[in-house]
Design a protein around this motif. Structure first.
Motif, PDB file in Angstrom:
ATOM      1  N   PRO B  24     -47.385 -45.208  64.966  1.00  0.00           N
ATOM      2  CA  PRO B  24     -47.826 -46.514  64.446  1.00  0.00           C
ATOM      3  C   PRO B  24     -48.627 -46.324  63.162  1.00  0.00           C
ATOM      4  O   PRO B  24     -49.447 -45.410  63.075  1.00  0.00           O
ATOM      5  N   GLY B  25     -48.323 -47.136  62.166  1.00  0.00           N
ATOM      6  CA  GLY B  25     -49.070 -47.055  60.909  1.00  0.00           C
ATOM      7  C   GLY B  25     -48.472 -46.113  59.894  1.00  0.00           C
ATOM      8  O   GLY B  25     -48.972 -45.977  58.773  1.00  0.00           O
ATOM      9  N   CYS B  26     -47.392 -45.453  60.251  1.00  0.00           N
ATOM     10  CA  CYS B  26     -46.784 -44.490  59.328  1.00  0.00           C
ATOM     11  C   CYS B  26     -46.090 -45.221  58.181  1.00  0.00           C
ATOM     12  O   CYS B  26     -45.461 -46.268  58.388  1.00  0.00           O
ATOM     13  N   ASP B  27     -46.171 -44.655  56.997  1.00  0.00           N
ATOM     14  CA  ASP B  27     -45.502 -45.230  55.831  1.00  0.00           C
ATOM     15  C   ASP B  27     -43.980 -45.222  55.986  1.00  0.00           C
ATOM     16  O   ASP B  27     -43.274 -45.928  55.267  1.00  0.00           O
ATOM     17  N   ASP B  28     -43.478 -44.400  56.907  1.00  0.00           N
ATOM     18  CA  ASP B  28     -42.024 -44.330  57.095  1.00  0.00           C
ATOM     19  C   ASP B  28     -41.445 -45.697  57.448  1.00  0.00           C
ATOM     20  O   ASP B  28     -40.301 -46.010  57.088  1.00  0.00           O
ATOM     21  N   TYR B  29     -42.231 -46.507  58.143  1.00  0.00           N
ATOM     22  CA  TYR B  29     -41.767 -47.871  58.472  1.00  0.00           C
ATOM     23  C   TYR B  29     -41.542 -48.672  57.195  1.00  0.00           C
ATOM     24  O   TYR B  29     -40.602 -49.463  57.104  1.00  0.00           O
ATOM     25  N   VAL B  30     -42.428 -48.458  56.225  1.00  0.00           N
ATOM     26  CA  VAL B  30     -42.325 -49.193  54.958  1.00  0.00           C
ATOM     27  C   VAL B  30     -41.027 -48.800  54.247  1.00  0.00           C
ATOM     28  O   VAL B  30     -40.298 -49.644  53.717  1.00  0.00           O
ATOM     29  N   ILE B  31     -40.770 -47.495  54.282  1.00  0.00           N
ATOM     30  CA  ILE B  31     -39.570 -46.996  53.596  1.00  0.00           C
ATOM     31  C   ILE B  31     -38.320 -47.548  54.282  1.00  0.00           C
ATOM     32  O   ILE B  31     -37.389 -48.018  53.622  1.00  0.00           O
ATOM     33  N   LEU B  32     -38.318 -47.514  55.622  1.00  0.00           N
ATOM     34  CA  LEU B  32     -37.181 -48.024  56.383  1.00  0.00           C
ATOM     35  C   LEU B  32     -36.935 -49.512  56.080  1.00  0.00           C
ATOM     36  O   LEU B  32     -35.808 -49.913  55.766  1.00  0.00           O
ATOM     37  N   ASN B  33     -38.002 -50.291  56.122  1.00  0.00           N
ATOM     38  CA  ASN B  33     -37.862 -51.728  55.847  1.00  0.00           C
ATOM     39  C   ASN B  33     -37.389 -51.990  54.422  1.00  0.00           C
ATOM     40  O   ASN B  33     -36.551 -52.858  54.182  1.00  0.00           O
ATOM     41  N   SER B  34     -37.929 -51.218  53.499  1.00  0.00           N
ATOM     42  CA  SER B  34     -37.538 -51.406  52.098  1.00  0.00           C
ATOM     43  C   SER B  34     -36.054 -51.115  51.920  1.00  0.00           C
ATOM     44  O   SER B  34     -35.357 -51.819  51.181  1.00  0.00           O
ATOM     45  N   MET B  35     -35.590 -50.075  52.610  1.00  0.00           N
ATOM     46  CA  MET B  35     -34.180 -49.720  52.502  1.00  0.00           C
ATOM     47  C   MET B  35     -33.301 -50.813  53.117  1.00  0.00           C
ATOM     48  O   MET B  35     -32.282 -51.209  52.547  1.00  0.00           O
ATOM     49  N   GLU B 201     -39.209 -39.994  44.883  1.00  0.00           N
ATOM     50  CA  GLU B 201     -40.279 -39.360  45.645  1.00  0.00           C
ATOM     51  C   GLU B 201     -41.234 -40.453  46.126  1.00  0.00           C
ATOM     52  O   GLU B 201     -41.784 -41.193  45.313  1.00  0.00           O
ATOM     53  N   VAL B 202     -41.385 -40.534  47.437  1.00  0.00           N
ATOM     54  CA  VAL B 202     -42.312 -41.519  47.979  1.00  0.00           C
ATOM     55  C   VAL B 202     -43.602 -40.806  48.379  1.00  0.00           C
ATOM     56  O   VAL B 202     -43.568 -39.828  49.134  1.00  0.00           O
ATOM     57  N   LEU B 203     -44.717 -41.280  47.838  1.00  0.00           N
ATOM     58  CA  LEU B 203     -46.020 -40.710  48.213  1.00  0.00           C
ATOM     59  C   LEU B 203     -46.392 -41.336  49.546  1.00  0.00           C
ATOM     60  O   LEU B 203     -46.887 -42.461  49.607  1.00  0.00           O
ATOM     61  N   GLN B 204     -46.061 -40.591  50.615  1.00  0.00           N
ATOM     62  CA  GLN B 204     -46.072 -41.173  51.954  1.00  0.00           C
ATOM     63  C   GLN B 204     -47.250 -40.655  52.755  1.00  0.00           C
ATOM     64  O   GLN B 204     -47.441 -39.451  52.894  1.00  0.00           O
ATOM     65  N   ASN B 205     -48.039 -41.562  53.275  1.00  0.00           N
ATOM     66  CA  ASN B 205     -49.210 -41.172  54.058  1.00  0.00           C
ATOM     67  C   ASN B 205     -48.797 -40.782  55.480  1.00  0.00           C
ATOM     68  O   ASN B 205     -47.981 -41.445  56.104  1.00  0.00           O
ATOM     69  N   CYS B 206     -49.358 -39.657  55.967  1.00  0.00           N
ATOM     70  CA  CYS B 206     -49.155 -39.262  57.358  1.00  0.00           C
ATOM     71  C   CYS B 206     -50.438 -39.591  58.091  1.00  0.00           C
ATOM     72  O   CYS B 206     -51.468 -38.947  57.869  1.00  0.00           O
ATOM     73  N   VAL B 207     -50.374 -40.602  58.962  1.00  0.00           N
ATOM     74  CA  VAL B 207     -51.613 -41.087  59.599  1.00  0.00           C
ATOM     75  C   VAL B 207     -52.222 -40.078  60.561  1.00  0.00           C
ATOM     76  O   VAL B 207     -53.397 -40.153  60.891  1.00  0.00           O
ATOM     77  N   ILE B 208     -51.422 -39.132  61.028  1.00  0.00           N
ATOM     78  CA  ILE B 208     -51.921 -38.204  62.034  1.00  0.00           C
ATOM     79  C   ILE B 208     -52.439 -36.897  61.431  1.00  0.00           C
ATOM     80  O   ILE B 208     -53.546 -36.461  61.717  1.00  0.00           O
ATOM     81  N   PHE B 209     -51.636 -36.268  60.593  1.00  0.00           N
ATOM     82  CA  PHE B 209     -51.994 -34.915  60.154  1.00  0.00           C
ATOM     83  C   PHE B 209     -52.530 -34.806  58.723  1.00  0.00           C
ATOM     84  O   PHE B 209     -53.019 -33.770  58.331  1.00  0.00           O
TER      85      PHE B 209
END
Lengths: 618, 337
Positions: B24-35, B201-209
């Motif tokens: 939850p909160g990962c930027d990957d969701y943003v990338i998926l939705n944008s695509m 290149e997406v500057l993607q935040n990793c909420v966990i690590f």
């Protein structure tokens, strides 16, 4: 030492083995190829084996720079290039030194006497001149001032530099050998005319030297007789001489045409497999897409991508390359796509013996992947049948939706033999499993009940959008699944799918005795040597209790395998490794006792060593 | 591809039936939705879209897209995507990868796919960490970064994917913050339209690590001051008040303020993404302040498949071989009776 004359022994020979050796730059491959083609056109059966150094231009005159070409021609069926040699043509001391061992005692060696200079003798580590010190007693030595005679023959031809003159002396030796075996120079002169179309001086020069050698052999009393080898009895048809790697490439072209699929090759150069890439890149006119990748892994991955997108996809390599491809091959197995992987085996392990032959990648082909990842493994057995097995690899991959590894080896890949040309019209049908019209409840892992092969839904086909991947998947939907029972089901299903290929391959055929005391078992590229040894022991030595069976299908094995094993008292498994096929047989057919003949020298079996060992078992 | 002949799609057409399993909160969701938002705008049939990924968090992406997809093996997506595209050049092919997948284990394939200029698109999720293996440093992690495999701080200096790409002769490079879906969607559409290999290149935040690794440049509060969003043909101006700009001083880019020291908008550099010479693009990528985002480079060049296609047509036209029989029976054959 003077040249003795040959004692008159005019006779018709069934076969003769000739080896041309010289420096890498002496043109021995060309000389050998010309003699082979001429003999084939005369109607002889032929089998050849080139043997050249790994170095591209090794220092002149050095022992490791020797390049050789052996050809076996016969009036009867010839299945190997032969082990011991009837005639050796040595263009320099290094060639003599490294090849004399193979010449039969009492047989003829032709040497270029001009090349036996102090410098060349030193480079070959001869302390004294073998032409003078008596070390060649027991052989029939024909010393010819070949360089001098070549120069003399060309003295009236304008426009030739010294290098060209020296380099054409191989044609002098070829001319001599043509005369000795009653061959016409016509084919080779035609060859000059085509090859040097725009350089008439080279046509003239090579023709002159070839004829000079021919007439020299004829005129001199020194060679007082000659041998004839009548045409062999071969199945009627149109033939050509083909190298194993070319035959492999052409088998793939044929499969592409028959299946109606475009051919994609993803490959990375590696000895001795590169000639398949070289051949396929030429055939853009058939729409072949040959992609030279950045490495072995990208080679197979591009092929997997092309297969996913609907092409007949191939990757070619040799042992170390197959090791690199292992993970990707596991993916292809997991996502159940058709893929042909060709491994032209060479001496291993590691970099090993790149230009030498071996059958030591069998276990790698069978098991060299993580997890339980069965694939179909087949092997070609002669230069010409590389065509059929490449075709067969494509057929099985497409019909069963699986990777198929085709094993050939350096020996058959570089060897050449007559090939009775096969028209695509006469080749077996190839069905593929591409889907067309979408139906409800379609799943990517829906399987055919008989073969367990899934369907092939390629991008661009509407309705079938789906995802595949290396993660374990549900046996029905193909979605990612970590369910324990499902994993076991899928593992068994993948194994069973390969086993069922058994229903789509021919049974084994036993040659010679159909039952008896000894069954000789081989697989892959050793067919010729094993066949000729069993033939000799049966036909010439009167044994009628030896059978011979040769495997081209290794995973799965033909259905009647066990039945055949049961018909013989002893079984001997012969292979060019330390016993890899024997290991597989022992695991699968535990009730039989498998004995072994193994050789790991980077060389094929010799007839004599096989016969001797067979006899010990009888 | 023209939109007219293509079915009308919505965002939902590209959503697969698989549950998305990112944190939850990962930027990957943003990338998926944008695509999923970008695809209906591209004018491409759903069955003609293929997503190919390697291994890592990002590489689960194809499972969530209702298109064709291959979740392959670590680092090898470029090889597979190359085969897909060469086999069928009509497909819209997307590589989904991360900093570990593309620049560590798959580094070799990454540079070569860019070099060849095949018409496909690469989305690189750069979070400067290995997520799926639970927190080791990657080739883009900064020196001193404490991770599971560098508890006392990372000692291996990083490289920049953008610089690496340009060194490999990349024709299209864009960079965007992982929290900027609007611009990201637009860049995906532009990348699709660009003929050649596109790298985003997406500057993607990793909420966990590696939480907050880009906060100082991507946070809403600071992003306008810390980023410059490049647009072809427009002056390189940034800042909340649009009063900062870039000028060339010697061999370096310098930030200036419009209205100070006699600087006017005319003095500010104009972005030329289409320039063949990558020198200025390289300088923009290297810039630490402001961080260059948007389409940095979009140089139009011949693609591999165009070269191949031209060659094949030419050879086919001039060849006497139409069927394999023509080849097999050509040259030196002989009859045995």
């Amino acid at each position: 030492m003077s040249i003795e004359s040959i004692k008159p022994a005019p006779k018709e020979l069934e076969g003769v083995v000739i080896r041309f050796v010289g420096d890498s730059g002496d043109g021995m491959q060309l000389t050998g190829t010309q003699f082979t083609d001429t003999s084939a056109m005369f109607g002889n059966d032929v089998s050849t084996f080139p043997n050249y150094p790994a170095e591209i231009r090794a220092p002149q005159g050095s022992l490791y720079g020797v390049s050789g070409f052996q050809v076996h021609i016969g009036s009867v069926e010839v299945s190997t290039p032969g082990d011991s040699v009837d005639l050796l043509v040595a263009m320099n001391p290094a060639g003599l030194k490294t090849n004399l061992y193979a010449l039969k005692k009492g047989h003829t060696v032709i040497v270029d006497k001009d090349a036996f200079t102090k410098k060349n003798l030193e480079k070959a580590f001869y302390e004294t001149n073998p032409l003078e010190d008596g070390s060649l007693d027991g052989y029939h030595v024909i010393e010819v001032d070949m360089s001098t005679l070549t120069k003399e023959a060309l003295k009236d031809v304008d426009g030739l530099d010294n290098k060209t003159i020296t380099r054409s002396k191989n044609m002098f030796s070829l001319g001599m050998v043509y005369w000795m075996y009653h061959r016409s120079t016509e084919h080779t002169i035609d060859f000059f005319n085509k090859k040097f179309k725009s350089k008439p001086e080279l046509i003239e020069a090579n023709t002159k030297v070839l004829n000079a050698g021919y007439y020299y052999a004829e005129t001199l009393e020194l060679i007082s007789n000659s041998y004839t080898i009548s045409p062999a009895k071969m199945v009627p048809g149109t033939y050509r001489i083909i190298m194993g790697n070319t035959a492999t490439a052409w088998g793939l072209l044929a499969a592409s045409e028959k299946s109606g699929l475009e051919l994609f090759l993803g490959s990375y150069p590696i000895t001795p497999a590169t000639d398949i890439l070289h051949e396929l890149v030429k055939h853009k006119h058939f729409g072949v897409k040959a992609f030279q990748a950045e490495d072995e892994i990208a080679g197979i991955c591009s092929a997997i991508g092309a297969s996913f997108a609907g092409d007949l996809a191939i990757t070619t390599t040799s042992g170390p390359g197959l090791a690199l491809k292992g993970e990707a091959l596991g993916l292809a197995m997991m996502i159940e796509l058709p893929l042909v992987v060709i491994n032209v085996q060479r001496g291993g392990p590691s970099t090993g013996l790149p230009t030498k032959t071996e059958q030591s990648d069998l276990l790698q082909a069978m098991y060299g992947r993580n997890g339980e990842s069965p694939v179909v493994v087949i092997a070609a057995s002669t230069p010409a049948d590389c065509f059929n097995y490449a075709y067969e690899a494509a057929r099985l991959a497409l019909e069963h939706m699986t990777p198929v590894i085709l094993l050939t080896d350096g020996y058959i890949a570089n060897g050449s033999a007559p090939w009775k040309i096969q028209s695509v019209a006469d080749m077996p049908e190839i069905k593929n499993r591409k889907v067309t019209k979408f139906t409800e409840n379609w799943h990517p892992y829906k399987r055919d009940a008989k073969t367990l092969a899934r369907e092939w839904a390629v991008p661009g086909t509407s309705g079938f959008e789906h995802r595949v991947g290396g993660l374990e998947k549900d046996s029905v939907t193909g979605n990612v699944s970590y369910v324990p029972e499902n994993h076991e089901t899928m593992t068994h299903t993948r194994a069973e799918k390969i086993r069922l290929v058994q229903n789509n391959i021919p049974n084994l055929k036993v040659e010679f005795a159909q039952q008896g005391d000894l069954l000789v078992v081989g697989w892959g590229g050793t067919y010729g040597t094993l066949h000729s040894a069993v033939k000799q022991i049966t036909e010439e030595e009167g044994f009628n209790n030896i059978g011979f069976v040769h495997f081209n299908y290794i995973n799965p094995m033909p259905k009647n395998t066990e039945e055949i094993f049961a018909k013989f008292k002893k079984i001997i498994v012969c292979e060019l490794n330390s016993g890899q096929f024997a290991f597989i047989l022992k695991a699968n057919f535990g009730k039989f006792d498998f004995q072994q003949i193994n050789k790991v020298q980077g060389l094929p079996f010799s007839n004599d060593e096989l016969i001797q060992k067979f006899k010990q078992l009888l | 591809m023209e939109a007219t002949a293509v079915k009308k799609y919505t965002y939902k057409d590209f959503v697969s039936d698989q549950e998305v399993r990112w944190c939850p909160g990962c930027d990957d969701y943003v990338i998926l939705n944008s695509m999923q938002k970008a695809l209906p705008e591209m004018g491409v049939e759903k069955e003609n879209v293929v997503f190919v990924s390697g291994i890592g968090c990002s590489s689960r992406f194809p499972y969530y897209m209702n298109t064709y997809g291959v979740h392959s093996i670590h680092g090898r997506a470029p090889g597979i995507a190359t085969g897909v595209k060469l086999a069928n050049p009509d497909l819209s092919v997307w590589i989904i990868t991360g900093d570990g997948d593309a620049t560590a284990i798959g580094g070799n394939h990454f540079i070569h796919v860019l070099r060849r200029n095949i018409n496909l698109n690469i989305v690189l999720f750069n979070n400067e960490i290995y997520g799926l293996t639970k927190g080791q440093f990657s080739p883009t992690s900064v020196v001193g970064q404490k991770t599971k495999s560098s508890p006392y701080g990372n000692t291996q200096p990083p490289f920049s994917p953008g610089e690496l790409a340009l060194g490999a002769n990349a024709r299209f490079y864009a960079r965007i913050g992982g929290n900027n879906p609007k611009a990201m969607t637009q860049i995906f559409i532009e990348a699709h339209r660009f003929k050649g290999t596109s790298l985003i290149e997406v500057l993607q935040n990793c909420v966990i690590f590696n939480d907050g690794c880009y906060t100082d440049v991507t946070d809403k509060e600071v992003k306008d001051d810390k980023q410059i969003y490049l647009e072809h043909g427009k002056p390189m101006i940034f800042g909340k008040n649009a009063d900062k700009g870039l000028v060339l001083k010697g061999l370096k880019l310098e930030v200036v303020t419009i209205g100070e020291n006699g600087i006017t908008e005319k003095d500010i550099l104009v972005h030329d993404a289409k320039e063949k010479d990558p020198t200025m693009h390289q300088m923009l990528i290297r810039l630490a302040y402001p961080i260059a985002t948007g389409i940095v480079r979009a140089f139009d060049d011949v693609t591999l498949e165009e070269r191949e296609d031209e060659l094949t047509k030419k050879i086919k036209a001039g060849s006497k071989y139409k069927k394999t029989d023509d080849l097999f029976f050509s040259g030196e054959t002989y009859e045995v009776k």
